[in-house]
Enzyme design. Structure first.
Site, PDB file in Angstrom:
ATOM      1  N   ASP A  54      21.676  11.353 -13.869  1.00 18.60           N
ATOM      2  CA  ASP A  54      21.876  11.799 -12.507  1.00 18.60           C
ATOM      3  C   ASP A  54      23.379  12.054 -12.331  1.00 18.60           C
ATOM      4  O   ASP A  54      24.183  11.790 -13.227  1.00 18.60           O
ATOM      5  CB  ASP A  54      21.335  10.760 -11.502  1.00 18.60           C
ATOM      6  CG  ASP A  54      21.049  11.382 -10.143  1.00 18.60           C
ATOM      7  OD1 ASP A  54      20.249  10.822  -9.397  1.00 18.60           O
ATOM      8  OD2 ASP A  54      21.638  12.453  -9.846  1.00 18.60           O
TER       9      ASP A  54
HETATM   10  C1  GLC Z   1      21.898  13.750  -6.649  1.00 19.65           C
HETATM   11  C2  GLC Z   1      20.507  13.164  -6.693  1.00 19.65           C
HETATM   12  C3  GLC Z   1      19.584  13.894  -7.619  1.00 19.65           C
HETATM   13  C4  GLC Z   1      19.951  15.365  -7.629  1.00 19.65           C
HETATM   14  C5  GLC Z   1      21.301  15.484  -8.296  1.00 19.65           C
HETATM   15  C6  GLC Z   1      21.797  16.930  -8.336  1.00 19.65           C
HETATM   16  O1  GLC Z   1      22.837  12.726  -6.561  1.00 19.65           O
HETATM   17  O2  GLC Z   1      20.367  11.773  -6.942  1.00 19.65           O
HETATM   18  O3  GLC Z   1      18.242  13.655  -7.173  1.00 19.65           O
HETATM   19  O4  GLC Z   1      18.981  16.105  -8.344  1.00 19.65           O
HETATM   20  O5  GLC Z   1      22.270  14.668  -7.672  1.00 19.65           O
HETATM   21  O6  GLC Z   1      22.033  17.387  -7.027  1.00 19.65           O
END
Ligand code: GLC
Length: 743
Positions: free
Chosen positions: A275
């Site tokens: 993430d």
């Molecule tokens: C965010 C979220 C994730 C998302 C990623 C890209 O922090 O936790 O669900 O897909 O970053 O935006």
């Protein structure tokens, strides 16, 4: 002779074709991998967030240092970046362009929690397909969706993004979205799906986002992992690790989850992305010394791609040279990523046709699917008969509340690219669809959900005097749910309750529609309204859906995908809980009602609260409609089954009202005794059934005994012989069980 000659010719052609047969995907991966330098291999593992055209970023792409980008959606800018990677780099490996397409791209569908309330996987798959068609037209070929996080705590803002509290429902919805995004066959509208967040992120202590979780391996395997496993079996191409540390180990550095379970047990062939900066965040967790150490931990745990920690691009070469990361593992990570790029056809078609991108947006079919989804996601929680409105009597309605004409907030969380200008709000829809027959008066009362009264309530009350019915649209602004937006108080904000009370005191019927990103505490709302229609955040076409439901041109069929608590203090409160040794006796009297005898020292010795009933306000799977249904007791063909048998269960359902409606008939099972304690009830099937007034239909289910398998004391998944109960009902709190035994 001629036929023989022909067959010889055909055979020769086939042989020739075979000699020059196209290389397989894996052969193409191997051929490319052999040419790649160490730096180019590491570059594929690096994902970069970009916004607008950045020459430094383009320079990194020309140097082969970027494998994927996110957060840019302008087709022209994306093509410029792609040309830098494909035409200006040594090997011309295309970028994988990604975006959070969570519940639609331009045409916004209800938030995933609302989609779950439809209990209609086919419709949800359609919606994901439309999202993929719109997003891929803009060049997006990878979405970070579906979110599979089981959520038992509505204080957690991201409950909005998932499919609620139940493993089976979450699984059905997740698989449907994967199929919708990726398509049944791969073509230019295929968008790689990404199941997330791996794993148990929704079990954050206190419902506070990013907080630690403490889920045992057995509960992971019985509750949180099955939706991911099903999506892997359905062919999902990518997976994202979660921010949280579970039982002390951050998921992004947890080799048990990725290497052992995901790849070792499930045979996952796609790739794993961290993430956002979750690799680096292992330093914050106190699990890594620095970003280099974090990179080592994440890579060796099986995370293939680094989203915005710069850990891989900065440190992997050193880690390889120091022998802390193996070249073999690096090659495998690159293989996983290249395989997805080949499968999406990016090498053949890396660019976007910029000529007519907009033509793909807001198609009539997509808007109709969004409207249908908003209809089916609405849950009728209460109704004293005021709904559907009697069109012969209702000539003037007051439309009021901060959500009546809120084009942005109606879309809900994660609507990066949804354009509020396309939102049809309830106010607009009521005027468009019913304005010829009904006078629509509009007085918002409050401008937004957190606002405190500045005189608007008095105006709304005054306007109410002219109305036959009050249509109050309350709820949450979009920003009150979603990532990092958790709450300790899950009742309506601002002076919404003050507005509702004032409207109720006019004596006019009050129809309450709530748009929110979570289940809310609604005790006050129930007391001060004549009906509550819960729409979660219904998306672009929420307005027509709600208007048609209120006037009876559509009939509610939604069911709660999460439990609605009576009080926030009851949380976590979910239907598939364990029995405990002292089950709550269902006592419902309130503390002040409990008579005390002289010297009395106990008020009860079972698992409930003194100052709040044990039961929820609305249970999982609950929802009313404009008719009533009568269920027979369930029937099964026998009472004993072997572990590989199938239970044929059925029930008759009679529509005892005067309107046709759809009932979501639900099948629940309880394992009465296990080597570990088992939930009091688990959803194992559901069917949407249309039933005409007065009609009785037979609804049959086939339940494989193997679907009752679980991880027991020995942590081996199997069916344990013994007695079971089975319900078929309209929600998780209804019905009478029938018993059977597994020998
Ligand atoms: C965010 C979220 C994730 C998302 C990623 C890209 O922090 O936790 O669900 O897909 O970053 O935006």
């Amino acid at each position: 002779m001629k036929r023989i000659m022909l067959s010889v010719a055909v055979a020769m052609l086939a042989a020739a074709t075979c000699m020059w047969a196209q290389p397989t995907e894996d052969e193409r991966v191997e051929e490319l991998l052999r040419k790649m330098t160490l730096q180019e291999k590491i570059g594929q593992l690096n994902q970069l967030s970009v916004g607008g055209f950045d020459h430094n970023a383009a320079g990194m792409m020309r140097a082969g240092m970027v494998g994927s980008i996110l957060n840019e959606c302008n087709p022209n800018v994306l093509n410029r970046y792609q040309r830098a990677a494909v035409e200006d780099s040594r090997l011309g490996i295309p970028l994988l362009i990604s975006r959070d397409v969570i519940h639609g791209f331009k045409t916004m569908f209800p938030i995933p929690l609302g989609l779950a309330a439809t209990f209609d996987p086919e419709l949800v798959q359609q919606g994901a397909r439309f999202a993929a068609i719109e997003a891929t037209a803009s060049g997006i070929r990878w979405t970070f969706s579906p979110m599979l996080d089981i959520a038992r705590d509505p204080r957690w803002g991201r409950i909005a993004e998932g499919s609620g509290e139940d493993t089976y429902l979450d699984t059905q919805m997740g698989v449907a979205m994967v199929k919708g995004y990726q398509g049944e066959t791969f073509d230019q509208t295929s968008m790689a799906a990404c199941v997330k967040h791996f794993v148990a992120y929704g079990a954050a202590e206190g419902g506070r986002d990013y907080n630690s979780t403490g889920v045992s391996e057995r509960t992971l395997r019985n509750v949180y992992l099955p939706p991911f496993e099903a999506c892997v079996e359905a062919g999902v191409m990518t997976l994202m690790t979660s921010f949280n540390d579970n039982d002390g180990i951050p998921s992004t550095g947890n080799g048990f989850l990725v290497n052992d379970v995901l790849r070792g047990e499930w045979g996952f062939e796609g790739f794993v992305v961290s993430d956002w900066a979750s690799i680096y965040e292992m330093v914050n967790h106190g699990y890594a010394e620095d970003n280099k150490h974090a990179g080592e931990l994440a890579f060796n745990a099986g995370v293939d791609m680094d989203m915005m920690s710069y850990a891989y691009i900065r440190h992997l070469e050193e880690l390889i040279n120091e022998g802390k990361v193996s070249m073999e593992d690096l090659d495998n990570a690159v293989r996983n990523i290249l395989r997805v790029k080949f499968r999406l056809g990016l090498f053949e078609n890396p660019y976007i046709d910029e000529s007519n991108v907009e033509a793909a947006f807001y198609s009539e079919e997509a808007l109709e699917a969004a409207r249908k989804s908003a209809v089916e996601s609405a849950v009728l929680l209460t109704n004293n008969g005021v709904l559907p409105l009697n069109r012969s009597k209702v000539k003037t309605v007051l439309v009021t509340g901060p959500m009546a004409d809120a084009p942005h907030d109606q879309l809900g969380t994660w609507t990066f690219d949804g354009d509020p200008a396309h939102t049809v709000t309830p106010l607009k829809a009521l005027k468009q669809l019913y304005g010829n027959d009904v006078q629509v008066i509009y007085e918002p009362g409050l401008k937004y959900s957190r606002e405190f009264d500045k005189g608007g309530i008095a105006k709304a009350v005054k306007a109410a005097k002219k109305a036959d019915v009050i249509l109050a649209f309350l709820g949450e602004e979009a920003i009150l749910s979603g990532e990092a937006h958790s709450l300790v108080d899950i009742s309506l904000k601002g002076d919404q309750r003050k507005l509702l009370e004032a409207l109720h005191e006019t004596g006019k019927p009050v129809v309450l529609n709530i748009m929110a990103g979570r289940s809310l505490v609604l005790d006050f709302e129930i007391e001060h309204s004549d009906a509550i229609l819960y729409s979660f955040h219904p998306g672009t076409m929420g307005g027509p859906a709600i208007a048609q439901l209120i006037f009876g041109d559509e009939t509610p069929s939604g069911k709660t995908p999460v439990t609605f608590p009576k009080h926030v203090g009851q949380i976590p409160l979910y239907y598939n809980h364990n029995m405990t040794g002292r089950p709550a006796n269902g006592r419902e009297e309130l503390l002040h009602e409990i008579p005390l005898k002289a010297g009395q020292t106990s008020l009860g010795m079972t698992s409930y609260w003194l100052d709040c009933p044990f039961a929820p306000e609305f249970p999982f799977g609950y929802g009313l409609t404009y008719t009533t249904f009568k269920y027979s007791a369930p029937e099964i063909e026998k009472t004993e089954y072997g572990v590989n048998d199938t239970v044929h269960a059925c029930v008759t359902v009679r529509n005892t009202g005067d309107k046709e409606a759809i009932e979501v008939v639900q099948l629940y099972v309880r394992d009465l005794v296990g080597s570990v304690t088992r939930p009091v009830k688990e959803l194992k099937g559901f069917k949407r059934v249309a039933i005409a007034p007065g009609e009785t239909v037979k609804v049959a289910f086939e339940l494989d005994i193997q679907d009752l398998a679980f991880y027991g004391k020995d942590m081996v998944k199997k069916v344990e012989p013994g007695k079971f109960q089975l319900w078929i009902a309209g929600d998780s709190a209804s019905g009478t069980p029938i018993e059977f035994e597994v020998k």
